[in-house]
Every structure is written in structure tokens, then in C-alpha cells.
Design an enzyme around this catalytic site. Structure first.
Site, short mmCIF file in Angstrom:
data_model
loop_
_atom_site.label_atom_id
_atom_site.label_comp_id
_atom_site.label_asym_id
_atom_site.label_seq_id
_atom_site.Cartn_x
_atom_site.Cartn_y
_atom_site.Cartn_z
N GLU A 181 0.84 -1.21 0.00
CA GLU A 181 0.00 0.00 0.00
C GLU A 181 0.87 1.26 0.00
O GLU A 181 0.56 2.24 -0.66
CB GLU A 181 -0.96 0.01 1.19
CG GLU A 181 -1.83 -1.23 1.34
CD GLU A 181 -2.54 -1.66 0.08
OE1 GLU A 181 -2.87 -0.80 -0.75
OE2 GLU A 181 -2.76 -2.88 -0.09
N GLU A 183 -1.28 -2.46 -10.16
CA GLU A 183 -1.26 -3.64 -9.30
C GLU A 183 -0.10 -4.59 -9.61
O GLU A 183 0.60 -5.03 -8.70
CB GLU A 183 -2.60 -4.37 -9.34
CG GLU A 183 -3.78 -3.55 -8.78
CD GLU A 183 -3.56 -3.04 -7.36
OE1 GLU A 183 -2.61 -3.49 -6.68
OE2 GLU A 183 -4.34 -2.15 -6.92
N1 B3K Z 1 -6.20 -1.40 -4.58
C1 B3K Z 1 -6.79 -2.15 -3.51
C2 B3K Z 1 -7.79 -3.16 -3.97
C3 B3K Z 1 -9.14 -2.63 -4.19
C4 B3K Z 1 -10.12 -3.74 -4.46
C5 B3K Z 1 -11.44 -3.21 -4.90
N2 B3K Z 1 -12.43 -4.25 -5.05
C6 B3K Z 1 -5.77 -2.83 -2.67
C7 B3K Z 1 -4.47 -3.07 -3.30
O1 B3K Z 1 -4.32 -3.71 -4.32
O2 B3K Z 1 -3.50 -2.57 -2.79
ZN ZN Z 2 -2.50 -2.98 -4.88
#
Ligand code: B3K
Ligand code: ZN
Length: 885
Positions: free
Chosen positions: A295, A317
């Protein structure tokens, strides 16, 4: 629901430059007042302004302070003709957080209020152009009861706070970075914070805060240490500094996934924040380290440069998973500890992503079409996406990769971009690399679904000292993609002689050998590579070292060859892989022949040698001595009978438990951790191996009616000074169906009845317990009625239900179809509460077509029963429809 297609992308007709939001917070009814500064996108013709809204109660709409005519069409608020090219839009609406069981938008959890906006939750808070390419500067005022909500947080910096009448107070936050709505967050709750100041290289001071419930503060040290380590690492490795005065993490009990990277205000599932020696395992400590890092790393890869549209999700991602994997490897330290992490990552990829890519949800890393974007937060977008980034890293090298990242930020900081822009920056920064030379071929990885198959065939010529490696690749059709083109495969290889000695590698046409390992770059369907100057014709190839490309390899190596690699390969990954493949071969043989499943003596001896080898780390030994999982093997075999596979694997485990009994007992003693608990790679390897040894010892003892080891395991469970040992001991008892399992389970519940995250483990260990005669399934059904069980908390639901369907094939796939009936009932039940969670759970039968009869027909029937429900959510509908297609 309509299909949304990547090729239909259009830039927005309006830009929202500023969003001034005011919340009058209340769990029953929160009033949201929004004032948006909007500019028309003048590169397009004048169009109506369309705002998304879902489950909102609209009170009023003003344009430049005056009422305006508008209409609501489905989930859209439409203003047909805004008067000017620039205007302010004021909207007031209400929402009900306590009715929001979907946990998307603004919702209540344990007396507090929290938000989750990615991907499309912001539209459940207020009307907005809820798409990632619309980036605004947010100013947020929160007003609420001071007793209930002493802490009021939003993104950015706190600019003002004070008292209001009637016991209320307010806080005003301003985030200077323009951001898409999916990164918006607020928190209003009764929390306390662990705080720490850090200074970054530029000399700036930053405040780090981790907010948790009162009483949980002593469980936040590891998360804080992980955050600090992440900040240091990103600056050192990629020159990416913390850009915020304040960086906050908030832990919440009810959360649909792991965590969320909202700008400056990350929201976390408590599971990935809270840890103490007594309540968290080594796996939990690792999970916290990597999720906190993930994060945090999103702040640059995701927030500073975000996605133009959701088809580009892997842009942030895949890249961020790659970054957190590299971080965890660097944190682990030694080369061996790095290899252990790589093995773990590849296991995840092959057990989750490969089955996905071979099933009804197969999609490219950059999908072309979706109905519900939440269904595309997948192993393909995340884990396969990370493998794409890793291949680029292999092709351009560590320095070249850093240069590519540098160019990417130079070009795109502050923008919403596509996967193409990332690949282009990487190639442009490395113009002489194979990546730049074959960029179009490489980019097929983004476009084509399915796991490529790589077939390798080696031929030696004793007289000339040549060894020719013939490679061919193919990829089976997937939905909407009948033909596939060859991929660019970086293939790291070494060649060994029969004694396991590495050979010098010199390709035909080269002047001199260049070491014992190299990366071959394959770009065509068929290619050959000829090595020259070899001293022997008896060559054992070690291909795809470190799993250098995410493919299914078929190299035709015999068990004898694999034994050489298992004993001698200098590449730790391939050494482990050789052991796995010997295990897979044995399991395959057991599935095709009717005689008693056995591991052959040479393999058992090789495992013994490995277990006793003083030069190997215990973490590696634990991985190598663990037979391939039922889930992994099920994906490699067609027409799988999960019961037969389970029986075969159990029989082999019994054999290993008995044949290596003395060795397990030795390992159990030898690798005990002496000294205090530390969640580091070294100690956790020792604990993993001693837990495996204990499980084997208990298994053997229960089978032979001996009480000593079960008694020792129970004692260890009782006296353990940390959760890893405690859980290891109880799992040894439960999986062996030892009599002492029952009192151990009772005791564990009594000890930890107030620790939600430990209760999750208590449910999960029963949900994934080794099935025997249907007892485990029966127990799971019974646990549904347990007073501590609830479908309303995602962690709890996952602990019991997902453990069954995603981790326990033998309990789930029953010849009487009861597992499928149970699955269908739960999908329907869960869907009414939380569609995102339900659609995840619905994927438990993705691979039904790969099952043997009678499973296949029964599974199909269960899916059809769910499909027949007209009231299914869009999320679950997409999964179920695809499963039946
Ligand atoms: N970006 C978020 C995931 C969100 C999911 C939405 N259904 C966490 C992550 O990949 O860091
Ligand atoms: Zn992520």
C-alpha cells in the site's frame, strides 16, 4: 449488466478540478454536501454532464448557486445543458452507513464510520464522475458527535478543527494532490494512534500514524516497523520519497480485502496491521510486512501515476506487487531466503493464477471487457501482472529497470495512463535491450490470456561437444481468443553434467564461454539454441531457473535427471522444483494406476538427504519436503477426481511420515528456536520445519496407535510462547484426527474468545483440516451455527467458507454433491449481504469442467441453481454466467 469494453474508452466530457465535501456524520443518515468545480472538456462537443450515483438519496442540485433541471436515469444523474464551460455544481444527498452491508462506499463497523471507494464506491457516497481519469483536489469537512467519533480523518493535511454545538466537533482536511475519486477516504471513529516521526533524505520530517481500537496499540509495532522499512527502501532502491507531511494507516475489522492505498490515509483490514507474538503467526507477520509495503508503494505506483481506466488496473497492481515482492526479498536478506520467497510467490501464482487462466474467468492481464470491475481484482491482474514486470526486470537488468522507472515518472507523474506507457518507458530507457527490440512481441503478454506451454527437447552430440536445445511454445485458445501468437520468453538456464557439476555455456557463434548461467530470449513459436564445447554428452538441463517466465514447462526430464537437479542444482528454485516434480510424477502415476500409491525409494532417500543436509536452510527444507498441494496437482491433470487425489497424497504423506520417522524426530529437536521470538526469515524457517516435522510425527503416531507424539504436540500447543508454534501443534493434532484435537480446539477457543483474528484462525484451521470420512465437512456445517460465526464479517466468512472451497478440495468435492449444495446456498445467502464477497466465493467452482464424473455434473447443477436466481447481484451474475458459458 452491460459489457464495458476497453476499445470504447473516451476521455470524460467534463473535468472535475476541485471537490469540496462536507459530511454531517451519523450512522443512520449521513448528509453529504458536495461542491464541485467543473470545467468542460473543450476538445469534445458539448455533451450532457453525467454523474454516477448508487443507493443515494438526492436532496438538491444547484449550478452556480441556482437550481437547474436534471434527470435521474438508472444510476446516472444527468444535467442536459450546463450553462457555461466552467461552473460549480452543488449537490446534497444522504446515505445510510449502517445499512451498507456491502462495505463499499461509506459504512459502519464496530461503532465507527469508514469508506472503501476502489473501484466504484465513491458513487455510493455522492454523485460524481467516478472514473480514475477524473482527478480533483479535495477539501473535506467532517462533522460529528465528539464522543462517538473523537477521531475524524481524511486524505492530506489537517487544516482546521474545533468544537460545535450539541457535543459535536469538526475537522477540515485538504489534500493538495489531485486524485481520482477511488483514492478518497474518510474515517470517523473512536481510535488511538501509534505515532512516529521520520526524516527522509531531503531532510523533511513526516508524521506516521497507525490508528487502531483502544487496547490494540501494543499490536502495532510490527506494522510501524514495516512502514518505516518501506519508506527507506523505496527511497534507496527507486529514489521515490514520501511526498506527504502525514501518512496514516487505519485498521478496521470489517473489510472486503487486505487493504486500500487511499492517498495519505490507507485503510487496512486488522489482519494486516495487528500482530503480537501471542496472537500472530510468522505468516501473519510476513503478510503485514508485505501489505504495508504494497500500500505504501502504491503512493507512487498507483497514486502519483494512476490508471486511465480500469482495464489498466495491472499498471498499478502488477507493478506494485512486483515492488512488494522485491522489498520482501531484500528484507529477507540471504540468497537462500530470497529463493524461499520466490518459491512462495511462484506457488501462489501456480495455485491461484494458473487455474484462473485455464478456467472460465481467464482474461488478459489487461482485460478487454468486463461487467463488474470488482471481479477483475484477480490473480491474473496482480500476480501474473507482477510476473510481466519481473520479466522486464530480467530483460533490462536491475540498473536498466531503475532507469525505466525513472523515465516513467519523468514522463507521467501526475497523470492517468495505460500499460502501454509503462512498457514504452521501460523500453525507451533501455534501447539496446531485448525488451526494446521486441517490444511488440513482449506486449502480447498484456493482451493474451492463458498460460503458455513451453516444450523443450535437448540433444547432445558426443563427438562435436554440442548440445542443441529445441524449444517450442504454444498457448491454448481462451474466450474470445481462438488464436494466440508466440510470447517473448526470457528463459534462464544452466547445464549440468551427470554428477551435477555446472558446465560452461558457450553458444554457437560466440568466441568464449560466458559463465554457467544465462538468459535465452525466445520470441518465436520454435527456436533452437546450440551450445558448443561441452565436455560431456550426458547433459542435464536446468531450465527456467527462478521461474523466469510464467509458463508450463515440459522438458521431458526423467526422474533420474530430476534427482540430479534436486541434489545439485545451484539454482535453489529449480532444486525445489525438481523435488516438486518428482512428487507430481508420483501423484500422477497414482491417479492412473490402481495399485497402492507409493513414492519410490530413490525419491524418499533424496528427501532424507536433503532434510539432513547441514548446508541447507530449514525454510528451504520445509518447502522441498512438502509434497505438491492437491490444488496444484488438480490443475495439471485433466478429469480430476479430488477424492482419489486426496487419498493418494495422504498415503504418500503416511509413507514419508513412517520412512523418515527418525529424521523427523531429529529435525524437530535440531531446529527448535532457542531464545526469544523474532519474526525474521531465519527463525520462521526453523519454526516452519519443526512444525512440519511435528505434523509428520503425530501423523505416524496416530496411525500406529502410539500416544507419545500426540501428547507432546498437545503439551506444546498448551505451553507455546508464540502463535506459530501453538497453531502448528494444534494443526498437527487436527489434521491427524488425533483424540487430543478436540480438547485442544476447546482450549484454544476459551483462551482466545476475545481475539477476533485468532478466532478466525480457529475457524480456518477446522475449515482446511485434512478430510477423513466426511468428518471435516460435517464439522464445517456445524460451525456455521457457532455463536461466533457470522457472514457479516468478511474475515470470519473467509475463515470458514473459503477455507473449504479454496483450500480443502477433499472436503468440498464429495460424491454425494453435498459440498456443492452447501456452496450454492452460501453464494445466494452471501450475495444478499455482500456481493463483492459473494462473487469471490462463487469462484470456488470455476474449474468444474476439469472434474471427473460424478463431480462435474453435480457441480454444474449447483451452478445452474444459483444462475436461476433472478435477484443475483451484477458481481455474482458475471461469475456464474461465465462459469456456465
Ligand atoms: N487497490 C486495492 C484493492 C481494491 C479492491 C477493490 N475491489 C488494494 C491493493 O491492491 O493494494
Ligand atoms: Zn494494490
Amino acid at each position: 449488466a452491460p459489457l464495458i469494453r476497453r476499445e470504447d474508452y473516451l476521455a470524460p466530457a467534463y473535468w472535475i478540478r476541485r471537490a469540496d465535501l462536507c459530511f454531517d456524520l451519523d450512522a443512520t443518515k449521513t448528509i453529504v454536501s458536495s461542491k464541485l468545480t467543473i470545467e468542460r472538456n473543450t476538445t469534445q462537443d458539448v455533451q450532457p454532464l453525467k454523474l454516477h450515483g448508487e443507493d443515494l438519496n438526492l436532496l438538491r442540485v444547484l449550478v452556480d448557486g441556482h437550481s437547474v433541471s436534471f434527470r435521474q436515469e438508472g444510476a446516472l444523474l444527468i444535467i442536459d445543458a450546463p450553462a457555461a464551460d466552467a461552473f460549480t455544481l452543488e449537490i446534497r444527498n444522504t446515505v445510510s452507513p449502517e445499512k451498507n452491508t456491502q462495505l463499499s462506499g461509506l459504512y459502519a463497523s464496530g461503532g465507527g464510520l469508514y469508506t472503501q471507494c476502489e473501484a466504484e464506491g465513491f458513487r455510493r457516497i455522492t454523485f460524481f464522475q467516478d472514473r480514475p481519469d477524473v482527478m480533483a483536489v479535495y477539501t473535506v469537512t467532517l462533522r460529528g458527535d465528539k464522543k462517538k467519533y473523537p477521531v475524524l480523518l481524511s486524505n492530506g493535511n489537517l487544516v482546521e478543527q474545533g468544537e460545535l454545538d450539541a457535543g459535536r466537533h469538526y475537522a477540515k482536511w485538504h489534500d493538495p494532490f489531485p486524485k481520482p475519486s477511488y483514492l478518497f477516504a474518510i474515517v470517523a471513529a473512536n481510535l488511538v494512534a501509534r505515532e512516529q516521526w521520520v526524516r527522509t533524505r531531503s531532510g523533511k520530517d513526516h508524521l506516521l500514524q497507525i490508528f487502531v481500537k483502544r487496547g490494540d496499540l501494543d499490536k502495532t509495532e510490527h506494522a510501524m516497523n514495516s512502514l518505516i522499512a518501506s519508506i527507506v527502501w523505496d527511497e534507496a532502491r527507486f529514489k521515490l520519497p514520501l511526498d506527504l507531511e502525514r501518512f496514516m494507516i487505519v485498521a478496521v475489522d470489517d473489510f472486503n480485502m487486505g487493504a486500500m492505498e487511499n492517498k495519505g490515509l490507507n485503510l487496512f483490514n486488522t489482519k494486516f496491521v495487528l500482530a503480537s507474538t501471542a496472537t500472530a503467526t510468522d505468516v501473519d507477520f510476513d503478510g503485514i510486512e508485505s501489505v504495508v509495503a504494497h500500500e505504501y508503494f502504491h503512493n507512487w505506483t498507483g497514486n502519483r501515476i494512476t490508471c486511465r481506466d480500469w482495464f489498466q488496473l495491472s499498471l498499478k497492481e502488477g507493478l506494485t506487487v512486483f515492488r512488494d515482492q522485491e522489498f520482501s526479498m531484500d528484507m529477507a536478506g540471504s540468497a537462500s531466503a530470497r529463493a524461499v520467497r520466490r518459491i512462495g510467490d511462484v506457488r501462489t501464482l501456480r495455485e491461484r493464477q494458473f487455474p484462473e487462466d485455464g478456467g472460465p474467468m481467464a482474461h488478459p492481464v489487461r482485460p478487454d471487457v468486463y461487467q463488474a470491475i470488482d471481479n477483475f481484482y484477480t490473480a491474473t491482474v496482480y500476480e501474473k501482472g507482477a510476473e510481466l514486470v519481473r520479466m522486464m526486470h530480467t530483460l533490462v537488468g536491475r540498473e536498466g529497470f531503475a532507469a525505466g522507472m525513472g523515465l516513467y515518472f519523468e514522463r507521467h507523474d501526475g497523470q492517468a495512463v495505460t500499460c502501454d506507457e509503462f512498457a514504452q518507458a521501460m523500453a525507451d530507457a533501455n534501447p539496446h535491450s531485448a525488451l526494446a527490440q521486441h517490444l511488440d512481441v513482449f506486449k502480447r503478454w498484456y493482451a493474451q490470456a492463458g498460460t503458455p506451454r513451453l516444450v523443450a527437447h535437448g540433444e547432445s552430440d558426443a563427438e562435436s561437444g554440442r548440445y542443441t536445445l529445441r524449444l517450442s511454445q504454444s498457448n491454448t485458445p481462451s474466450a474470445g481468443q481462438p488464436y494466440k501468437q508466440p510470447n517473448l520468453l526470457p528463459i534462464a538456464i544452466g547445464l549440468l553434467d551427470r554428477n551435477g557439476q555446472p558446465l560452461q555455456l558457450q553458444l554457437e557463434g560466440e568466441d568464449a564461454p560466458a559463465g554457467t548461467e544465462r538468459v535465452l530470449v525466445m520470441t518465436e513459436a520454435e527456436q533452437s539454441f546450440t551450445f558448443i564445447g561441452l565436455p560431456t554428452a550426458d547433459v542435464v538441463p536446468s531450465l527456467l531457473r527462478g521461474f523466469s517466465a510464467p509458463v508450463l514447462l515440459k522438458d521431458g526430464l526423467s526422474d533420474a535427471d530430476l534427482l540430479v537437479l534436486m541434489a545439485h542444482d545451484t539454482d535453489a528454485f529449480n532444486r525445489w522444483e525438481a523435488a516438486q516434480r518428482l512428487g507430481v510424477n508420483a501423484l500422477r502415476a497414482a491417479l492412473t494406476h490402481d495399485d497402492t500409491p507409493v513414492l519410490d525409494a530413490a525419491f524418499v532417500e533424496a528427501l532424507r538427504t536433503l532434510l539432513r543436509d547441514p548446508s541447507l536452510d530449514p525454510a528451504f527444507k520445509e518447502l522441498a519436503l512438502t509434497l505438491p498441494s492437491e490444488i496444484y496437482v488438480a490443475d495439471l491433470v485433466e478429469n480430476i477426481d479430488p477424492q482419489r487425489l486426496h487419498a493418494a497424497r495422504e498415503a504418500m504423506l503416511d509413507q514419508l511420515a513412517s520412512a523418515l520417522q527418525a529424521d523427523w524426530a531429529w529435525a524437530f529437536e535440531h531446529y527448535q528456536v532457542r531464545g526469544g521470538y523474532l519474526p525474521n526469515a531465519e527463525q520462521s524457517g526453523q519454526r516452519a520445519l519443526t512444525n512440519l516435522a511435528l505434523a509428520m510425527l503425530v501423523r505416524h503416531a496416530v496411525a500406529s496407535g502410539d500416544n507419545v507424539w500426540p501428547g507432546r504436540a498437545y503439551q506444546r500447543f498448551k505451553d507455546a510462547s508464540n502463535m506459530t508454534d501453538r497453531l502448528g501443534a494444534i494443526e498437527a493434532l487436527v489434521n491427524a484426527h488425533a483424540e487430543l484435537a478436540t480438547p485442544a480446539l476447546e482450549r484454544m477457543h476459551a483462551l482466545f474468545k476475545d481475539e477476533a483474528l485468532v478466532l478466525d484462525k480457529w475457524f480456518a484451521l477446522q475449515g482446511r483440516a485434512a478430510e477423513r470420512g466426511g468428518k471435516v465437512f460435517a464439522r464445517i456445517k456445524q460451525l456455521m451455527q457457532h455463536p461466533d460465526f457470522t457472514l457479516g464479517n468478511p474475515n470470519r466468512a473467509r475463515a470458514l467458507l473459503f477455507s473449504l472451497t479454496a483450500m480443502n478440495p477433499a472436503a468440498f468435492h464429495r460424491t454425494d454433491a453435498a459440498g456443492y449444495v452447501f456452496w450454492a446456498d452460501r453464494v445466494i445467502e452471501l450475495d444478499a449481504i455482500n456481493p463483492q464477497l459473494a462473487s469471490r466465493f462463487a469462484r470456488g467452482l470455476d474449474r468444474w469442467r476439469n472434474l471427473a464424473e460424478p463431480y462435474r455434473s453435480a457441480a454444474r447443477e449447483a451452478i445452474a441453481r444459483v444462475a436461476a436466481k433472478p435477484e443475483l447481484s451484477g458481481d455474482t451474475r458475471e461469475i456464474i454466467d461465465r462459469a456456465l458459458q
